[in-house]
Scaffold this active site. Structure first.
Site, PDB file in Angstrom:
ATOM      1  N   GLU A 250       3.181  -7.997   6.141  1.00 41.72           N
ATOM      2  CA  GLU A 250       4.549  -7.864   6.646  1.00 41.72           C
ATOM      3  C   GLU A 250       5.032  -6.457   6.380  1.00 41.72           C
ATOM      4  O   GLU A 250       4.694  -5.873   5.346  1.00 41.72           O
ATOM      5  CB  GLU A 250       5.502  -8.839   5.937  1.00 41.72           C
ATOM      6  CG  GLU A 250       5.408 -10.258   6.437  1.00 41.72           C
ATOM      7  CD  GLU A 250       4.941 -11.194   5.351  1.00 41.72           C
ATOM      8  OE1 GLU A 250       4.819 -10.741   4.194  1.00 41.72           O
ATOM      9  OE2 GLU A 250       4.682 -12.373   5.648  1.00 41.72           O
TER      10      GLU A 250
ATOM     11  N   ILE B 132       0.887  -1.171   0.000  1.00 44.92           N
ATOM     12  CA  ILE B 132       0.000   0.000   0.000  1.00 44.92           C
ATOM     13  C   ILE B 132       0.922   1.217   0.000  1.00 44.92           C
ATOM     14  O   ILE B 132       1.911   1.241   0.747  1.00 44.92           O
ATOM     15  CB  ILE B 132      -0.979   0.013   1.184  1.00 44.92           C
ATOM     16  CG1 ILE B 132      -1.871   1.265   1.166  1.00 44.92           C
ATOM     17  CG2 ILE B 132      -0.285  -0.125   2.529  1.00 44.92           C
ATOM     18  CD1 ILE B 132      -3.056   1.228   2.139  1.00 44.92           C
ATOM     19  N   ALA B 133       0.647   2.163  -0.849  1.00 44.81           N
ATOM     20  CA  ALA B 133       1.526   3.339  -0.912  1.00 44.81           C
ATOM     21  C   ALA B 133       0.773   4.544  -1.452  1.00 44.81           C
ATOM     22  O   ALA B 133      -0.112   4.429  -2.298  1.00 44.81           O
ATOM     23  CB  ALA B 133       2.744   3.065  -1.795  1.00 44.81           C
TER      24      ALA B 133
ATOM     25  N   GLY C 118      -4.431  11.816   4.931  1.00 47.59           N
ATOM     26  CA  GLY C 118      -5.628  10.981   5.064  1.00 47.59           C
ATOM     27  C   GLY C 118      -5.917  10.130   3.844  1.00 47.59           C
ATOM     28  O   GLY C 118      -6.907   9.399   3.807  1.00 47.59           O
TER      29      GLY C 118
ATOM     30  N   TYR D  54      -0.569   1.244  10.526  1.00 50.21           N
ATOM     31  CA  TYR D  54      -1.254  -0.039  10.743  1.00 50.21           C
ATOM     32  C   TYR D  54      -1.779  -0.157  12.173  1.00 50.21           C
ATOM     33  O   TYR D  54      -2.898  -0.613  12.399  1.00 50.21           O
ATOM     34  CB  TYR D  54      -0.306  -1.209  10.437  1.00 50.21           C
ATOM     35  CG  TYR D  54       0.114  -1.289   8.980  1.00 50.21           C
ATOM     36  CD1 TYR D  54      -0.815  -1.128   7.958  1.00 50.21           C
ATOM     37  CD2 TYR D  54       1.433  -1.547   8.621  1.00 50.21           C
ATOM     38  CE1 TYR D  54      -0.437  -1.204   6.623  1.00 50.21           C
ATOM     39  CE2 TYR D  54       1.824  -1.619   7.292  1.00 50.21           C
ATOM     40  CZ  TYR D  54       0.874  -1.449   6.301  1.00 50.21           C
ATOM     41  OH  TYR D  54       1.253  -1.518   4.982  1.00 50.21           O
TER      42      TYR D  54
ATOM     43  N   ASN E 103      10.205   0.670   9.382  1.00 48.26           N
ATOM     44  CA  ASN E 103       9.217   1.520   8.707  1.00 48.26           C
ATOM     45  C   ASN E 103       8.186   2.049   9.723  1.00 48.26           C
ATOM     46  O   ASN E 103       7.030   1.626   9.762  1.00 48.26           O
ATOM     47  CB  ASN E 103       8.537   0.744   7.574  1.00 48.26           C
ATOM     48  CG  ASN E 103       7.731   1.646   6.654  1.00 48.26           C
ATOM     49  OD1 ASN E 103       7.474   2.803   6.972  1.00 48.26           O
ATOM     50  ND2 ASN E 103       7.332   1.115   5.514  1.00 48.26           N
TER      51      ASN E 103
ATOM     52  N   GLY F 173      -4.044   7.608   2.497  1.00 48.38           N
ATOM     53  CA  GLY F 173      -3.790   6.186   2.760  1.00 48.38           C
ATOM     54  C   GLY F 173      -4.982   5.556   3.470  1.00 48.38           C
ATOM     55  O   GLY F 173      -5.366   4.419   3.192  1.00 48.38           O
TER      56      GLY F 173
HETATM   57  C1  LIG Z   1       1.841   4.073   5.082  1.00 42.03           C
HETATM   58  C2  LIG Z   1       1.088   5.012   4.138  1.00 42.03           C
HETATM   59  C3  LIG Z   1       0.348   4.199   3.058  1.00 42.03           C
HETATM   60  C4  LIG Z   1       0.039   5.800   4.960  1.00 42.03           C
HETATM   61  O1  LIG Z   1      -0.668   6.673   4.100  1.00 42.03           O
HETATM   62  P1  LIG Z   1      -0.853   8.213   4.476  1.00 42.03           P
HETATM   63  O2  LIG Z   1      -1.717   8.825   3.442  1.00 42.03           O
HETATM   64  O3  LIG Z   1       0.498   8.818   4.688  1.00 42.03           O
HETATM   65  O4  LIG Z   1      -1.608   8.089   5.894  1.00 42.03           O
HETATM   66  P2  LIG Z   1      -2.880   8.915   6.374  1.00 42.03           P
HETATM   67  O5  LIG Z   1      -2.588  10.362   6.238  1.00 42.03           O
HETATM   68  O6  LIG Z   1      -4.094   8.393   5.673  1.00 42.03           O
HETATM   69  O7  LIG Z   1      -2.924   8.529   7.913  1.00 42.03           O
HETATM   70  C5  LIG Z   1      -3.987   7.805   8.472  1.00 42.03           C
HETATM   71  C6  LIG Z   1      -3.709   7.545   9.932  1.00 42.03           C
HETATM   72  O8  LIG Z   1      -2.572   6.690  10.067  1.00 42.03           O
HETATM   73  C7  LIG Z   1      -1.828   7.081  11.226  1.00 42.03           C
HETATM   74  N1  LIG Z   1      -0.495   7.507  10.798  1.00 42.03           N
HETATM   75  C8  LIG Z   1      -0.133   7.993   9.580  1.00 42.03           C
HETATM   76  N2  LIG Z   1       1.180   8.266   9.562  1.00 42.03           N
HETATM   77  C9  LIG Z   1       1.648   7.948  10.821  1.00 42.03           C
HETATM   78  C10 LIG Z   1       2.912   8.015  11.443  1.00 42.03           C
HETATM   79  N3  LIG Z   1       3.994   8.486  10.801  1.00 42.03           N
HETATM   80  N4  LIG Z   1       3.018   7.594  12.710  1.00 42.03           N
HETATM   81  C11 LIG Z   1       1.938   7.155  13.391  1.00 42.03           C
HETATM   82  N5  LIG Z   1       0.701   7.077  12.860  1.00 42.03           N
HETATM   83  C12 LIG Z   1       0.564   7.467  11.587  1.00 42.03           C
HETATM   84  C13 LIG Z   1      -2.562   8.225  11.874  1.00 42.03           C
HETATM   85  O9  LIG Z   1      -3.449   7.705  12.842  1.00 42.03           O
HETATM   86  C14 LIG Z   1      -3.356   8.799  10.725  1.00 42.03           C
HETATM   87  O10 LIG Z   1      -4.535   9.415  11.137  1.00 42.03           O
HETATM   88  P3  LIG Z   1      -4.500  10.985  11.562  1.00 42.03           P
HETATM   89  O11 LIG Z   1      -3.903  11.703  10.366  1.00 42.03           O
HETATM   90  O12 LIG Z   1      -5.934  11.273  11.781  1.00 42.03           O
HETATM   91  O13 LIG Z   1      -3.639  11.080  12.766  1.00 42.03           O
HETATM   92  C15 LIG Z   1       2.031   6.052   3.462  1.00 42.03           C
HETATM   93  O14 LIG Z   1       2.693   6.788   4.454  1.00 42.03           O
HETATM   94  C16 LIG Z   1       3.043   5.462   2.500  1.00 42.03           C
HETATM   95  O15 LIG Z   1       2.781   5.360   1.294  1.00 42.03           O
HETATM   96  N6  LIG Z   1       4.247   5.084   2.977  1.00 42.03           N
HETATM   97  C17 LIG Z   1       5.303   4.586   2.095  1.00 42.03           C
HETATM   98  C18 LIG Z   1       4.998   3.210   1.561  1.00 42.03           C
HETATM   99  C19 LIG Z   1       4.970   2.178   2.677  1.00 42.03           C
HETATM  100  O16 LIG Z   1       5.853   2.132   3.512  1.00 42.03           O
HETATM  101  N7  LIG Z   1       3.914   1.320   2.638  1.00 42.03           N
HETATM  102  C20 LIG Z   1       3.758   0.253   3.588  1.00 42.03           C
HETATM  103  C21 LIG Z   1       4.528  -0.959   3.138  1.00 42.03           C
HETATM  104  S1  LIG Z   1       4.260  -2.353   4.207  1.00 42.03           S
END
Ligand SMILES: CC(C)(COP(=O)(O)OP(=O)(O)OC[C@H]1O[C@@H](n2cnc3c(N)ncnc32)[C@H](O)[C@@H]1OP(=O)(O)O)[C@@H](O)C(=O)NCCC(=O)NCCS
Length: 164
Positions: A122, A88-89, A98, A134, A127, A100
């Site tokens: 996994e 997921i990315a 928001g 998660y 990370n 993700g």
């Molecule tokens: C992981 C990922 C998909 C999350 O998507 P995102 O759009 O950044 O996350 P969101 O803004 O939707 O966050 C949703 C909630 O997740 C939690 N969250 C997001 N980032 C966080 C962080 N750095 N630490 C703790 N909680 C976090 C929060 O509860 C957040 O809600 P809030 O904004 O109301 O506090 C994104 O950061 C990403 O693409 N990362 C790189 C790829 C990756 O590592 N994927 C996972 C591989 S296993």
């Protein structure tokens, strides 16, 4: 990176991935240091029973992010199924807004429609961002797998979300 500013969640749509989007998925996976899937890996995944491949797109059809996972046979009881999230990315410039969460919720909706009882994944132990994401969505760390990843070599956390 997207070349758009001020993307609002109301402007976004979630659509199934098709083969015309594979280059976008590879670009975002590369940018975000995800485990590298080849175009053929994605094409093969389309053919897998239970495959869930969703794409978040802007009003201008730009890919903002994606999730790839699968519903797998697993439960002892026939009506119980498990799902796995493989990747997921969100585009690097659009993270933390928001988006993700929108993709994740859409994946879980598909799981609920199919009576999935648990979701597994996994993640690299370093990370922290993804692990935070998660955990905030109810996943628990159930096990570690040493030397699971290459480049760099690293352990994986195996995480599980109970849906029902
Ligand atoms: C992981 C990922 C998909 C999350 O998507 P995102 O759009 O950044 O996350 P969101 O803004 O939707 O966050 C949703 C909630 O997740 C939690 N969250 C997001 N980032 C966080 C962080 N750095 N630490 C703790 N909680 C976090 C929060 O509860 C957040 O809600 P809030 O904004 O109301 O506090 C994104 O950061 C990403 O693409 N990362 C790189 C790829 C990756 O590592 N994927 C996972 C591989 S296993």
């Amino acid at each position: 990176m997207t070349d758009q500013t001020d993307i609002n969640s109301e402007d976004l749509r979630i659509r199934p991935v098709d083969s015309s989007h594979i280059a976008d998925l590879i670009r975002i996976a590369d940018e975000t240091n995800l485990s590298a899937w080849t175009a053929q890996n994605y094409l093969d995944e389309f053919q897998m029973p239970g495959s869930i491949m969703l794409r978040l797109e802007s009003a201008l059809n730009v890919t903002i992010g994606f999730v790839v996972g699968r519903i797998v046979e697993g439960g002892v009881v026939e009506s119980e199924q498990q799902a796995e999230i493989y990747n997921i990315a969100i585009d690097k410039s659009e993270q933390g807004k928001g988006f993700g969460q929108l993709l994740f919720d859409a994946f879980i909706e598909k799981c609920n429609e199919q009576n999935v009882t648990s979701v597994w994944l996994e993640v690299r132990e370093s990370n922290e961002k993804a692990i935070g994401f998660y955990k905030s969505n109810g996943f628990e760390h159930v096990q570690s797998r040493n030397n699971f990843y290459d480049n760099p070599r690293e352990a994986a956390l195996l995480m599980k979300l109970v849906l029902k």
